[in-house]
Design a protein around this motif. Structure first.
Motif, PDB file in Angstrom:
ATOM      1  N   ALA A  84     -23.103 -19.644 -38.501  1.00 47.96           N
ATOM      2  CA  ALA A  84     -22.643 -20.914 -39.061  1.00 47.96           C
ATOM      3  C   ALA A  84     -21.731 -20.661 -40.247  1.00 47.96           C
ATOM      4  O   ALA A  84     -20.713 -21.342 -40.420  1.00 47.96           O
ATOM      5  CB  ALA A  84     -23.841 -21.764 -39.478  1.00 47.96           C
ATOM      6  N   ILE A  85     -22.095 -19.651 -41.090  1.00 43.48           N
ATOM      7  CA  ILE A  85     -21.241 -19.308 -42.221  1.00 43.48           C
ATOM      8  C   ILE A  85     -19.883 -18.859 -41.707  1.00 43.48           C
ATOM      9  O   ILE A  85     -18.832 -19.234 -42.232  1.00 43.48           O
ATOM     10  CB  ILE A  85     -21.878 -18.204 -43.078  1.00 43.48           C
ATOM     11  N   MET A 141     -17.680 -21.668 -40.677  1.00 42.84           N
ATOM     12  CA  MET A 141     -17.134 -22.460 -41.776  1.00 42.84           C
ATOM     13  C   MET A 141     -15.709 -22.052 -42.080  1.00 42.84           C
ATOM     14  O   MET A 141     -14.929 -22.836 -42.625  1.00 42.84           O
ATOM     15  CB  MET A 141     -17.983 -22.293 -43.031  1.00 42.84           C
ATOM     16  N   PHE A 166     -23.475 -25.477 -35.232  1.00 43.80           N
ATOM     17  CA  PHE A 166     -23.331 -24.798 -36.517  1.00 43.80           C
ATOM     18  C   PHE A 166     -23.076 -25.730 -37.680  1.00 43.80           C
ATOM     19  O   PHE A 166     -23.367 -25.401 -38.807  1.00 43.80           O
ATOM     20  CB  PHE A 166     -22.214 -23.761 -36.433  1.00 43.80           C
ATOM     21  N   ALA A 167     -22.516 -26.901 -37.436  1.00 43.79           N
ATOM     22  CA  ALA A 167     -22.260 -27.815 -38.554  1.00 43.79           C
ATOM     23  C   ALA A 167     -23.361 -28.849 -38.690  1.00 43.79           C
ATOM     24  O   ALA A 167     -23.753 -29.206 -39.793  1.00 43.79           O
ATOM     25  CB  ALA A 167     -20.917 -28.493 -38.380  1.00 43.79           C
ATOM     26  N   THR A 168     -23.883 -29.367 -37.565  1.00 44.14           N
ATOM     27  CA  THR A 168     -24.872 -30.438 -37.654  1.00 44.14           C
ATOM     28  C   THR A 168     -26.209 -30.123 -36.981  1.00 44.14           C
ATOM     29  O   THR A 168     -27.096 -30.963 -36.974  1.00 44.14           O
ATOM     30  CB  THR A 168     -24.320 -31.729 -37.014  1.00 44.14           C
ATOM     31  N   PHE A 169     -26.387 -28.912 -36.460  1.00 42.38           N
ATOM     32  CA  PHE A 169     -27.670 -28.459 -35.904  1.00 42.38           C
ATOM     33  C   PHE A 169     -28.247 -29.368 -34.844  1.00 42.38           C
ATOM     34  O   PHE A 169     -29.441 -29.614 -34.812  1.00 42.38           O
ATOM     35  CB  PHE A 169     -28.717 -28.309 -37.012  1.00 42.38           C
ATOM     36  N   LEU A 170     -27.417 -29.863 -33.934  1.00 43.71           N
ATOM     37  CA  LEU A 170     -27.951 -30.685 -32.865  1.00 43.71           C
ATOM     38  C   LEU A 170     -28.301 -29.804 -31.676  1.00 43.71           C
ATOM     39  O   LEU A 170     -27.626 -28.839 -31.387  1.00 43.71           O
ATOM     40  CB  LEU A 170     -26.910 -31.722 -32.439  1.00 43.71           C
ATOM     41  N   GLY A 188     -27.722 -18.753 -38.813  1.00 46.79           N
ATOM     42  CA  GLY A 188     -27.214 -19.081 -40.141  1.00 46.79           C
ATOM     43  C   GLY A 188     -25.950 -18.303 -40.451  1.00 46.79           C
ATOM     44  O   GLY A 188     -24.962 -18.856 -40.949  1.00 46.79           O
TER      45      GLY A 188
END
Lengths: 230, 241
Positions: free
Chosen positions: B193-194, B197, B18-22, B190
């Protein structure tokens, strides 16, 4: 005499022109119908994380163009001598070498940008598009076709990156490539005089995912054949 | 204490997905069913737990600037960090091959259920990304590197488990046809991920304590400097007289 005449009859197939229709298709297909990000679902990781600025997207596109184009040609030239058991290792070595070159060039000529891109230049190694195209195309086709396929897929990848980067930078900070497009937010000129505010949220990573989701929506609405079954 | 802080930071705040999309490619491909998602998540935790400490050792004793000092003082000037990419990916590919052999020997059922995904973990950006972030964030010790590997893996596992569960449920919702499958997964990720945060505020309590300490230290230094200045003034006036 008769034997010579017979030998002359074994005519070689005419050489395909460099930019024939089939070869042109190798470049245009990945730009729309066979797009590596939205259709093949490859190369998503780096596409989302660095698109907050249009400049970073453009530099990443050029890097992937270089790695995929040259890498495809190298693997295609070696395709008959790579033993099947170690082909993944050979592919990884080729990609890693090319990425090290890209990384060093970036550090030398665009240091600030290399800091923004940080680990994602290294992650081009594991970018599924590159390994995917090596396996699917370069191992079975001639160098020129592999080069075109590499350029095409990198261009398709780049198109999505540039679209996402364009919207995120424009809506998120009102600039494009650093140039203020909508007026000055501090002096309140241009669009800002009407009360418009930058959508800071667009600069955060989750919005990249949502923008790509919207791009997929638009793409599949225009080409109904791409819609997934239930 | 820093171990616990790193643990929670890597799972929630710097979550790999969620922070770096790996690791997005396999994340999107395998998340259709919860059962396969759990299997892949567990494999990723295991591979990260093994490769991150190994690469830390490699970085510490061979690749970093001045790392070769243990060979002899004259080798300390070498900086081999440009070889990081090749060395990291080589250790990852080797370890994944080893893990595959071990799993096949000790648990054939698990090996069969993972299928092609076990060798594919070698090229999963999450694994290489874990090692590269370990290097760029300058993790200080082997224990912390192991901690970072395991907690990043758990973060990835949490993410793929959540999206698989949601995807199973929305199969019965009326998603617009062009968004079906891939499109809605992107938008859902997305939104998640929000949501993640919001964890950003989790560790500020400790930060405030640190800031107070730093402030006190700074004040102490200022006072020491003032004392030094006044004593040197007294000395110079005494000398002049």
């Amino acid at each position: 005499m008769a034997e010579v005449a017979e030998q002359e009859k074994i005519v070689k197939a005419p050489k395909e022109p460099l930019f024939s229709k089939k070869n042109r298709k190798l470049i245009t297909d990945p730009l729309t119908d066979n797009n590596p990000i939205t259709i093949q679902v490859l190369g998503i990781c780096s596409a989302l994380a660095i698109t907050a600025e249009l400049k970073a997207s453009i530099v990443m596109t050029i890097s992937v163009l270089f790695v995929l184009g040259v890498g495809n040609v190298v693997i295609s030239l070696m395709r008959n001598i790579i033993p099947s058991k170690i082909r993944i290792i050979v592919q990884l070595v080729v990609v890693a070498t090319l990425v090290i070159i890209v990384d060093l060039v970036l550090k030398a000529f665009a240091y600030e940008l290399s800091k923004t891109l940080s680990v994602f230049v290294g992650l081009i190694i594991t970018n599924c598009i590159i390994m995917g195209r090596f396996e699917a195309f370069a191992l079975a086709n001639s160098p020129w076709k592999s080069f075109l396929d590499g350029i095409g897929n990198a261009a398709g990848y780049g198109a999505i990156l540039i679209i996402v980067g364009f919207f995120r930078e424009l809506l998120g900070s009102g600039t494009l490539l650093g140039f203020k497009m909508l007026g000055d937010p501090i002096d309140k000129t241009g669009l800002y005089a009407l009360g418009y505010e930058n959508n800071g949220f667009m600069l955060l990573s989750p919005m990249a995912l949502i923008v790509v989701g919207l791009i997929i929506w638009v793409q599949r609405s225009r080409n109904l054949a791409l819609i997934e079954e239930e | 204490m820093e171990h616990i802080e790193l643990f929670f930071k890597a799972i929630f705040i710097d979550n790999m997905v969620f922070a770096t999309f790996l690791g997005m490619c396999s994340y999107l491909a395998v998340s259709k069913k919860v059962a396969t998602a759990v299997g892949l998540g567990a494999a990723v935790i295991f591979v990260l737990a093994v490769t991150v400490p190994l690469n830390w050792l490699l970085d510490q004793y061979i690749l970093k600037e001045g790392a070769l000092a243990w060979l002899g003082a004259e080798y300390a000037v070498f900086d081999l960090s440009f070889l990081s990419f090749i060395m990291f990916i080589a250790t990852i590919a080797t370890m994944v091959q080893l893990v595959e052999i071990v799993v096949e020997k000790f648990s054939p059922a698990l090996y069969n259920s993972l299928g092609i995904f076990l060798p594919l973990i070698a090229v999963n950006c999450a694994i290489l990304g874990g090692s590269l972030f370990m290097q760029s964030r300058e993790i200080p010790s082997l224990g912390m590197a192991l901690n970072y590997g395991i907690s990043s893996g758990i973060g990835w596992f949490l993410a793929i488990l959540a999206i698989a569960a949601i995807r199973e449920k929305i199969r019965y919702s009326s998603v617009p046809a062009p968004l079906r499958g891939l499109g809605i997964t992107f938008i859902l990720t997305g939104l998640m991920a929000i949501g993640f945060m919001s964890f950003g505020g989790m560790l500020t309590g400790d930060d405030e304590g640190n800031k107070k300490e730093e402030l006190e230290q700074a004040i102490q230094l200022e006072e020491n400097n003032d004392v030094l200045d006044t004593t040197s003034e007294i000395e110079s006036t005494a000398l002049n007289q």
